[in-house]
Scaffold this motif. Structure first.
Motif, PDB file in Angstrom:
ATOM      1  N   ASP A  58      48.518  32.888  39.368  1.00  0.00           N
ATOM      2  CA  ASP A  58      48.227  32.885  37.933  1.00  0.00           C
ATOM      3  C   ASP A  58      48.758  34.184  37.310  1.00  0.00           C
ATOM      4  O   ASP A  58      48.156  35.245  37.439  1.00  0.00           O
ATOM      5  N   MET A  59      49.886  34.080  36.629  1.00  0.00           N
ATOM      6  CA  MET A  59      50.520  35.248  36.015  1.00  0.00           C
ATOM      7  C   MET A  59      50.448  35.179  34.489  1.00  0.00           C
ATOM      8  O   MET A  59      51.230  35.840  33.796  1.00  0.00           O
ATOM      9  N   THR A  60      49.508  34.387  33.970  1.00  0.00           N
ATOM     10  CA  THR A  60      49.435  34.167  32.518  1.00  0.00           C
ATOM     11  C   THR A  60      49.172  35.465  31.751  1.00  0.00           C
ATOM     12  O   THR A  60      49.826  35.740  30.734  1.00  0.00           O
ATOM     13  N   SER A  61      48.231  36.266  32.218  1.00  0.00           N
ATOM     14  CA  SER A  61      47.896  37.502  31.499  1.00  0.00           C
ATOM     15  C   SER A  61      49.075  38.475  31.505  1.00  0.00           C
ATOM     16  O   SER A  61      49.296  39.204  30.524  1.00  0.00           O
ATOM     17  N   TYR A  62      49.851  38.508  32.593  1.00  0.00           N
ATOM     18  CA  TYR A  62      51.025  39.388  32.660  1.00  0.00           C
ATOM     19  C   TYR A  62      52.071  38.966  31.626  1.00  0.00           C
ATOM     20  O   TYR A  62      52.737  39.817  31.017  1.00  0.00           O
ATOM     21  N   ALA A  63      52.209  37.636  31.436  1.00  0.00           N
ATOM     22  CA  ALA A  63      53.190  37.141  30.466  1.00  0.00           C
ATOM     23  C   ALA A  63      52.704  37.342  29.035  1.00  0.00           C
ATOM     24  O   ALA A  63      53.467  37.770  28.167  1.00  0.00           O
ATOM     25  N   ALA A  64      51.420  37.049  28.789  1.00  0.00           N
ATOM     26  CA  ALA A  64      50.893  37.103  27.417  1.00  0.00           C
ATOM     27  C   ALA A  64      50.793  38.533  26.901  1.00  0.00           C
ATOM     28  O   ALA A  64      51.038  38.784  25.710  1.00  0.00           O
ATOM     29  N   TYR A  65      50.421  39.470  27.773  1.00  0.00           N
ATOM     30  CA  TYR A  65      50.189  40.849  27.326  1.00  0.00           C
ATOM     31  C   TYR A  65      51.246  41.825  27.846  1.00  0.00           C
ATOM     32  O   TYR A  65      51.015  43.044  27.877  1.00  0.00           O
ATOM     33  N   SER A  66      52.371  41.289  28.273  1.00  0.00           N
ATOM     34  CA  SER A  66      53.545  42.099  28.649  1.00  0.00           C
ATOM     35  C   SER A  66      53.204  43.185  29.663  1.00  0.00           C
ATOM     36  O   SER A  66      53.623  44.345  29.527  1.00  0.00           O
ATOM     37  N   LEU A  67      52.424  42.826  30.665  1.00  0.00           N
ATOM     38  CA  LEU A  67      52.024  43.786  31.699  1.00  0.00           C
ATOM     39  C   LEU A  67      53.109  43.885  32.768  1.00  0.00           C
ATOM     40  O   LEU A  67      53.877  42.931  32.988  1.00  0.00           O
ATOM     41  N   LYS A  68      53.151  45.030  33.413  1.00  0.00           N
ATOM     42  CA  LYS A  68      54.137  45.232  34.476  1.00  0.00           C
ATOM     43  C   LYS A  68      53.729  44.463  35.728  1.00  0.00           C
ATOM     44  O   LYS A  68      52.576  44.545  36.168  1.00  0.00           O
ATOM     45  N   ILE A  69      54.674  43.725  36.283  1.00  0.00           N
ATOM     46  CA  ILE A  69      54.405  42.942  37.495  1.00  0.00           C
ATOM     47  C   ILE A  69      54.917  43.697  38.706  1.00  0.00           C
ATOM     48  O   ILE A  69      56.078  44.115  38.738  1.00  0.00           O
ATOM     49  N   ASN A  70      54.055  43.839  39.682  1.00  0.00           N
ATOM     50  CA  ASN A  70      54.429  44.537  40.921  1.00  0.00           C
ATOM     51  C   ASN A  70      55.313  43.629  41.762  1.00  0.00           C
ATOM     52  O   ASN A  70      54.932  42.503  42.094  1.00  0.00           O
ATOM     53  N   ILE A  71      56.496  44.112  42.110  1.00  0.00           N
ATOM     54  CA  ILE A  71      57.448  43.309  42.879  1.00  0.00           C
ATOM     55  C   ILE A  71      56.896  42.951  44.260  1.00  0.00           C
ATOM     56  O   ILE A  71      57.165  41.869  44.809  1.00  0.00           O
ATOM     57  N   ASN A  72      56.091  43.870  44.840  1.00  0.00           N
ATOM     58  CA  ASN A  72      55.522  43.593  46.162  1.00  0.00           C
ATOM     59  C   ASN A  72      54.551  42.412  46.120  1.00  0.00           C
ATOM     60  O   ASN A  72      54.496  41.606  47.057  1.00  0.00           O
ATOM     61  N   SER A  73      53.773  42.314  45.013  1.00  0.00           N
ATOM     62  CA  SER A  73      52.834  41.196  44.906  1.00  0.00           C
ATOM     63  C   SER A  73      53.585  39.875  44.735  1.00  0.00           C
ATOM     64  O   SER A  73      53.143  38.830  45.224  1.00  0.00           O
ATOM     65  N   ILE A  74      54.751  39.926  44.062  1.00  0.00           N
ATOM     66  CA  ILE A  74      55.572  38.714  43.916  1.00  0.00           C
ATOM     67  C   ILE A  74      56.095  38.256  45.280  1.00  0.00           C
ATOM     68  O   ILE A  74      55.993  37.086  45.637  1.00  0.00           O
ATOM     69  N   LEU A  75      56.633  39.216  46.048  1.00  0.00           N
ATOM     70  CA  LEU A  75      57.177  38.875  47.370  1.00  0.00           C
ATOM     71  C   LEU A  75      56.079  38.378  48.300  1.00  0.00           C
ATOM     72  O   LEU A  75      56.277  37.429  49.070  1.00  0.00           O
ATOM     73  N   PHE A  76      54.907  39.009  48.206  1.00  0.00           N
ATOM     74  CA  PHE A  76      53.788  38.580  49.048  1.00  0.00           C
ATOM     75  C   PHE A  76      53.372  37.146  48.702  1.00  0.00           C
ATOM     76  O   PHE A  76      53.127  36.319  49.586  1.00  0.00           O
ATOM     77  N   SER A  77      53.290  36.838  47.384  1.00  0.00           N
ATOM     78  CA  SER A  77      52.888  35.491  46.956  1.00  0.00           C
ATOM     79  C   SER A  77      53.913  34.448  47.389  1.00  0.00           C
ATOM     80  O   SER A  77      53.551  33.336  47.788  1.00  0.00           O
ATOM     81  N   ILE A  78      55.206  34.796  47.309  1.00  0.00           N
ATOM     82  CA  ILE A  78      56.246  33.855  47.737  1.00  0.00           C
ATOM     83  C   ILE A  78      56.141  33.592  49.247  1.00  0.00           C
ATOM     84  O   ILE A  78      56.250  32.450  49.701  1.00  0.00           O
ATOM     85  N   GLY A  79      55.933  34.653  50.017  1.00  0.00           N
ATOM     86  CA  GLY A  79      55.760  34.500  51.460  1.00  0.00           C
ATOM     87  C   GLY A  79      54.539  33.651  51.788  1.00  0.00           C
ATOM     88  O   GLY A  79      54.583  32.778  52.668  1.00  0.00           O
TER      89      GLY A  79
END
Length: 261
Positions: free
Chosen positions: A217-238
């Motif tokens: 769930d990345m809705t709050s990051y998109a709506a409020y223009s928050l910085k997304i941690n690349i490590n959390s993205i890679l972890f979620s994909i894995g």
């Protein structure tokens, strides 16, 4: 691959799919609905766009996939198809991949329509926050991954159930649990000193067995223009790849043992 193409063709002709697809028309009303929020038109329109995409994918992954498997078995289509030199693993994986392709296509269509709705809404009242389109794209793609997991769970339950409703309600239960398991786990671990060791083991067991859907769930990051941690993205994909692989392997093993006569 043949089953994937066959699945896509049958889904596109299915009345249920056309009914689900009609929800896309709601995107036309997002600028109107967001206008009632007065000063947060941009943030509300982003949230509504991503939520509408999630709703459409949920309905399709929940009912479309399970209904297809149940109908194939109930009407003996599966028995007829498998009387040819076709492996069961090809059938179940082909069906799943066909649905995943449909989910991805709908996600991309929703992303395009959502971008138009967000742009129109943002034009009504200028927000102090910038629109970070990369965050919005990530939020849509993570929704796709989330409902691909729900889809796999539907296939897992449909692989052994003889009823239509059992896999539907089982998948809904897992979906609800998967969305809240992270919060429950964090809360209970804060009180872990007061818990018996066997209760900690039970909580940890369900935490690792159930899908952690809140990670997608990345809705709050998109709506409020928050910085997304690349490590959390890679972890979620894995995590997504690992969880899908395990669930579909179990579904295939069960479906191989099932009596379809």
């Amino acid at each position: 691959m043949k089953f994937s193409i066959f699945t896509i063709k049958t889904i596109l002709k299915d009345r249920l799919f056309l009914m689900i697809l009609s929800f896309i028309l709601v995107y036309a009303f997002i600028p109107v609905f967001s206008y009632f929020s007065m000063r947060q038109l941009q943030e509300i329109s982003i949230t509504m766009s991503i939520s509408l995409n999630s709703f459409i994918l949920l309905i399709l992954s929940l009912f479309g996939s399970i209904y297809t498997i149940w109908r194939d078995i109930e009407r003996k289509y599966t028995f007829t198809m498998l009387s040819y030199p076709i492996k069961r693993v090809s059938y179940i994986i082909g069906r799943y991949v066909g649905f995943v392709i449909i989910l991805l296509i709908i996600t991309l269509i929703n992303l395009g329509l959502g971008a138009i709705a967000i742009k129109i809404s943002a034009g009504f009242y200028k927000s102090q926050l910038p629109i970070i389109w990369s965050n919005i794209v990530i939020a849509y793609l993570f929704s796709f991954m989330k409902y691909s997991i729900v889809l796999a769970l539907g296939f897992l339950f449909a692989s052994f159930s003889t009823s239509f409703f059992t896999p539907v309600f089982s998948t809904i239960a897992i979906f609800l649990a998967g969305n809240s398991i992270q919060g429950i786990y964090d809360y209970l671990m804060k009180e872990s000193d007061k818990m018996a060791s066997y209760l900690k083991s039970i909580v940890s067991f369900f935490y690792y067995i159930l899908p952690n859907l809140s990670a997608f769930d990345m809705t709050s990051y998109a709506a409020y223009s928050l910085k997304i941690n690349i490590n959390s993205i890679l972890f979620s994909i894995g995590y997504f790849i690992l969880y899908i692989s395990v669930v579909m392997c179990i579904a295939v093993l069960i479906f191989n043992k099932r009596d379809l006569k």
